[in-house]
Design a protein around this motif. Sequence first.
Motif, PDB file in Angstrom:
ATOM      1  N   VAL A  66      20.425 -40.966  37.477  1.00 49.76           N
ATOM      2  CA  VAL A  66      20.384 -39.284  36.968  1.00 49.76           C
ATOM      3  C   VAL A  66      21.569 -38.870  36.970  1.00 49.76           C
ATOM      4  O   VAL A  66      22.411 -38.992  37.885  1.00 49.76           O
ATOM      5  CB  VAL A  66      19.412 -38.586  37.846  1.00 49.76           C
ATOM      6  CG1 VAL A  66      19.351 -37.183  37.453  1.00 49.76           C
ATOM      7  CG2 VAL A  66      18.036 -39.358  38.189  1.00 49.76           C
ATOM      8  N   LYS A  67      21.866 -38.134  35.973  1.00 51.42           N
ATOM      9  CA  LYS A  67      23.289 -37.400  35.882  1.00 51.42           C
ATOM     10  C   LYS A  67      22.989 -35.708  35.955  1.00 51.42           C
ATOM     11  O   LYS A  67      22.085 -35.326  35.124  1.00 51.42           O
ATOM     12  CB  LYS A  67      23.730 -37.681  34.393  1.00 51.42           C
ATOM     13  CG  LYS A  67      25.278 -37.870  34.429  1.00 51.42           C
ATOM     14  CD  LYS A  67      25.682 -37.865  32.860  1.00 51.42           C
ATOM     15  CE  LYS A  67      26.567 -39.215  32.707  1.00 51.42           C
ATOM     16  NZ  LYS A  67      27.074 -39.437  31.315  1.00 51.42           N
ATOM     17  N   VAL A  68      23.506 -35.149  36.853  1.00 55.37           N
ATOM     18  CA  VAL A  68      23.226 -33.672  37.146  1.00 55.37           C
ATOM     19  C   VAL A  68      24.126 -32.916  36.212  1.00 55.37           C
ATOM     20  O   VAL A  68      25.467 -33.413  36.170  1.00 55.37           O
ATOM     21  CB  VAL A  68      23.635 -33.432  38.550  1.00 55.37           C
ATOM     22  CG1 VAL A  68      23.507 -32.215  39.080  1.00 55.37           C
ATOM     23  CG2 VAL A  68      22.511 -34.481  39.466  1.00 55.37           C
ATOM     24  N   ASN A  69      23.546 -32.075  35.608  1.00 53.86           N
ATOM     25  CA  ASN A  69      24.426 -31.198  34.648  1.00 53.86           C
ATOM     26  C   ASN A  69      25.613 -30.564  35.338  1.00 53.86           C
ATOM     27  O   ASN A  69      25.837 -30.139  36.662  1.00 53.86           O
ATOM     28  CB  ASN A  69      23.580 -30.001  34.331  1.00 53.86           C
ATOM     29  CG  ASN A  69      24.251 -29.433  33.217  1.00 53.86           C
ATOM     30  OD1 ASN A  69      25.298 -28.443  33.364  1.00 53.86           O
ATOM     31  ND2 ASN A  69      23.471 -29.280  31.885  1.00 53.86           N
ATOM     32  N   ARG A  70      26.867 -30.780  34.647  1.00 52.40           N
ATOM     33  CA  ARG A  70      28.034 -30.131  34.917  1.00 52.40           C
ATOM     34  C   ARG A  70      28.087 -28.870  35.345  1.00 52.40           C
ATOM     35  O   ARG A  70      29.019 -28.424  36.281  1.00 52.40           O
ATOM     36  CB  ARG A  70      29.208 -30.626  34.050  1.00 52.40           C
ATOM     37  CG  ARG A  70      29.166 -29.531  32.841  1.00 52.40           C
ATOM     38  CD  ARG A  70      30.239 -30.255  31.995  1.00 52.40           C
ATOM     39  NE  ARG A  70      29.863 -31.435  31.189  1.00 52.40           N
ATOM     40  CZ  ARG A  70      30.613 -31.869  30.020  1.00 52.40           C
ATOM     41  NH1 ARG A  70      31.427 -31.345  29.766  1.00 52.40           N
ATOM     42  NH2 ARG A  70      30.253 -33.034  29.616  1.00 52.40           N
ATOM     43  N   PHE A  71      27.132 -28.086  35.009  1.00 54.19           N
ATOM     44  CA  PHE A  71      27.225 -26.627  35.212  1.00 54.19           C
ATOM     45  C   PHE A  71      26.276 -26.332  36.586  1.00 54.19           C
ATOM     46  O   PHE A  71      26.423 -25.136  36.913  1.00 54.19           O
ATOM     47  CB  PHE A  71      26.731 -25.787  34.194  1.00 54.19           C
ATOM     48  CG  PHE A  71      27.419 -26.108  32.633  1.00 54.19           C
ATOM     49  CD1 PHE A  71      28.740 -25.626  32.906  1.00 54.19           C
ATOM     50  CD2 PHE A  71      26.973 -26.685  31.513  1.00 54.19           C
ATOM     51  CE1 PHE A  71      29.833 -25.826  31.790  1.00 54.19           C
ATOM     52  CE2 PHE A  71      28.047 -27.069  30.640  1.00 54.19           C
ATOM     53  CZ  PHE A  71      29.358 -26.464  30.538  1.00 54.19           C
ATOM     54  N   PHE A  72      25.702 -27.327  37.090  1.00 58.78           N
ATOM     55  CA  PHE A  72      25.199 -27.234  38.504  1.00 58.78           C
ATOM     56  C   PHE A  72      26.039 -26.723  39.291  1.00 58.78           C
ATOM     57  O   PHE A  72      26.947 -27.385  39.487  1.00 58.78           O
ATOM     58  CB  PHE A  72      24.300 -28.408  38.686  1.00 58.78           C
ATOM     59  CG  PHE A  72      23.590 -28.522  40.013  1.00 58.78           C
ATOM     60  CD1 PHE A  72      22.597 -27.701  40.393  1.00 58.78           C
ATOM     61  CD2 PHE A  72      24.224 -29.038  41.091  1.00 58.78           C
ATOM     62  CE1 PHE A  72      22.168 -27.556  41.594  1.00 58.78           C
ATOM     63  CE2 PHE A  72      23.734 -29.248  42.491  1.00 58.78           C
ATOM     64  CZ  PHE A  72      22.525 -28.185  42.545  1.00 58.78           C
ATOM     65  N   PRO A  73      25.703 -25.547  40.199  1.00 58.07           N
ATOM     66  CA  PRO A  73      26.925 -25.185  40.922  1.00 58.07           C
ATOM     67  C   PRO A  73      26.931 -25.711  42.339  1.00 58.07           C
ATOM     68  O   PRO A  73      26.723 -25.312  43.408  1.00 58.07           O
ATOM     69  CB  PRO A  73      26.560 -23.631  41.210  1.00 58.07           C
ATOM     70  CG  PRO A  73      24.872 -23.693  40.900  1.00 58.07           C
ATOM     71  CD  PRO A  73      24.668 -24.610  40.068  1.00 58.07           C
TER      72      PRO A  73
END
Length: 133
Positions: A66-73
Amino acid sequence: MADARKDWAHQRSTVIIRENQAVFVEDLCVTGLARTRLAKSVHDAGWGMFTRLLEEKAARYGRTFVKVNRFFPSSQLCSVCGRVDGPKPLSVRTWSCPCGAVHDRDLNAAINIHAAGRAEWLNACGETVSLLA
Ligand SMILES: [Zn+2]
């Protein structure tokens, strides 16, 4: 030199996939891994190539990737209470949340990436989960 790096990235990614049922990575941003034992691979092998290898091998070995979105803070979110505490300059290595938790920036981000990756994974399996639960 480039070949040596590639070999190394291949070997590391194979070991990681063999030893773990699920692998969660943060897209592009490497704050969560910068101070772990993966740091060398992040900086030397090139993060893009490394995550591609992980993704390919996860598919081959039947693992979850799973790749977590880069905009996830990930570095702004308190992993204890879920409060989003606002952007922090990279120079901020530790910070305290109003809930009383004191965070190591990278460790806290890694915990959040793991939780977010897990949440996306479980969602993909049809379960309802809240990231902040
Ligand atoms: Zn908190």
